[in-house]
Scaffold this active site. Sequence first.
Site, PDB file in Angstrom:
ATOM      1  N   SER A 188      38.349  31.209  44.360  1.00 10.38           N
ATOM      2  CA  SER A 188      38.189  32.591  43.959  1.00 10.38           C
ATOM      3  C   SER A 188      39.538  33.255  43.665  1.00 10.38           C
ATOM      4  O   SER A 188      40.299  32.749  42.857  1.00 10.38           O
ATOM      5  CB  SER A 188      37.400  33.327  45.039  1.00 10.38           C
ATOM      6  OG  SER A 188      36.903  34.535  44.553  1.00 10.38           O
ATOM      7  N   ASP A 358      27.149  30.513  39.589  1.00 11.89           N
ATOM      8  CA  ASP A 358      28.201  31.384  40.113  1.00 11.89           C
ATOM      9  C   ASP A 358      28.373  32.601  39.217  1.00 11.89           C
ATOM     10  O   ASP A 358      28.891  32.497  38.115  1.00 11.89           O
ATOM     11  CB  ASP A 358      29.504  30.584  40.193  1.00 11.89           C
ATOM     12  CG  ASP A 358      30.573  31.275  41.004  1.00 11.89           C
ATOM     13  OD1 ASP A 358      30.533  32.512  41.106  1.00 11.89           O
ATOM     14  OD2 ASP A 358      31.447  30.577  41.537  1.00 11.89           O
ATOM     15  N   HIS A 391      29.127  30.821  44.174  1.00 10.42           N
ATOM     16  CA  HIS A 391      30.478  31.055  44.683  1.00 10.42           C
ATOM     17  C   HIS A 391      30.737  30.546  46.111  1.00 10.42           C
ATOM     18  O   HIS A 391      31.757  29.922  46.381  1.00 10.42           O
ATOM     19  CB  HIS A 391      30.743  32.550  44.637  1.00 10.42           C
ATOM     20  CG  HIS A 391      32.154  32.905  44.315  1.00 10.42           C
ATOM     21  ND1 HIS A 391      32.775  32.585  43.123  1.00 10.42           N
ATOM     22  CD2 HIS A 391      33.089  33.558  45.037  1.00 10.42           C
ATOM     23  CE1 HIS A 391      34.004  33.037  43.126  1.00 10.42           C
ATOM     24  NE2 HIS A 391      34.219  33.631  44.276  1.00 10.42           N
TER      25      HIS A 391
END
Length: 416
Positions: A188, A358, A391
């Site tokens: 991320s 995601d 994610h």
Amino acid sequence: MQVMAFSPTGLLSLVVFMVLVVEPHPAYSSSRGGWFGRNQGAATPLVNGICAASVTIHGYKCEEHQVKTQDGYILNMQRIPEGRIGGNSSGNKKQPVLIQHGVLVDGMTWLLNSPQQNLPMILAENGFDVWLANTRGTRFCRHHVSLQPSQSEFWDWSWDELVSYDLPAVFDFVFNHTAQKIHYIGHSLGTLIGLASFSEGHQEDQLKSAAFLSPVAYLTHMKTALGAVAARAFVGEITTLFGVAEFNPKGQQASIFLKALCNYPGVDCYDLVTAITGKNCCLNASTVDLFLQNEPQSTATKNMVHLAQTVRDGVIAKYNYGRPDYNLMHYGEARPPIYNISNIPKDLPIFISYGGQDALSDVEDVGQLLDNLKYHDVNKLSIQYIKDYAHADFIMGVNAKDIVYNQVVSFFKNQQ
Ligand SMILES: *[C@@H]1O[C@H](CO)[C@@H](O)[C@H](O)[C@H]1NC(C)=O
Ligand SMILES: *[C@@H]1O[C@H](CO)[C@@H](O)[C@H](O)[C@H]1NC(C)=O
Ligand SMILES: *[C@@H]1O[C@H](CO)[C@@H](O)[C@H](O)[C@H]1NC(C)=O
Ligand SMILES: *[C@@H]1O[C@H](CO)[C@@H](O)[C@H](O)[C@H]1NC(C)=O
């Protein structure tokens, strides 16, 4: 549960997720004065640190380290120097791996699954010397040589400073301790600061290879109603509420802010869990519980604003001061300078793993990132696409070892 997401929508997603998991009805009543009912306050007390809480209890060695950045922040790092059985992997010196978490969380998120399932311990068992970074402002990184977290100056930074100060500090530290080039892993926001940093040529002499999980760079395709509203709010209204200060997702103001966002026309927070966060396929409910006891964590409001600018502007650039004259003052240019991802050295071995579900690292945005890397040496770039992953699966998926981490391990071993 896109909690470790780095974006405003990620934060909201977390809230929404939390509401669904912990308090099924009503969707967002928050009579207890905060959205994160169990943990009020910025720093969850966990007096003995991450090693004691999550590593040594499993029989691994673990060292706590303090690292000072050039702008005076004292960061906390953990080192897992070897696997449980010790093992000096065929007498060779172990190669260091530096693992960087995303926004609103800290390094502990990597350690919530069982030792057989979590990335740091899997790397240690495979003969790597594992270092966990923690970003300024998170619970064990709230010290500075002269500033206090209660002062707004302490929070006057965005991810630019993570690129210019935090990463160089942890790289130098690990490099000095190990005298070896480092394998980098980011998730991320940890991918964004890595990409930005390597594109500027930082760490070139210290970096051996890089693995980007759930890569975040371009963010334009986060186009749900809440995403748009949140980004707009962060760029505009939010500073009225928070000032240049701490963004504490467990605090009162965050709660007010989130409620306001959820009342926007067209925004239905209840429905947004899947729509915004993407549907994580493979999380363990007990791990999620543990996660919610430890996260989310504070960051700087300015960091959230910078991320919102990235959503809005469609470029990976430095913080925009919002006025040409202010930008001129800071950068000598009316517009913030761009981080040109195409400038990452073409022979840097890169592994990218992204998920089809995601919503924060959207497939189209990853496509744009890959386009920036289209002249990268073909045999130095490995790309993995996982259809069902969203994610959080990349850090906490019960099957992440088989699907992702084993690939990371062999990617690193191939560089030796
Ligand atoms: C580690 O290496 C040292 C020196 O090479 C050797 O004496 C020792 O037996 C090794 N330990 C293990 C567990 O392999
Ligand atoms: C690393 O070593 C260099 C050279 O000895 C030194 O200048 C630098 O301060 C050290 N950095 C850290 C983070 O220990
Ligand atoms: C989920 O976590 C619990 C507690 O750590 C563990 O006992 C269980 O085996 C895990 N389940 C899976 C599928 O990994
Ligand atoms: C980025 O760098 C590449 C060459 O490395 C260049 O072709 C491209 O125009 C640059 N992009 C921007 C936006 O400056």
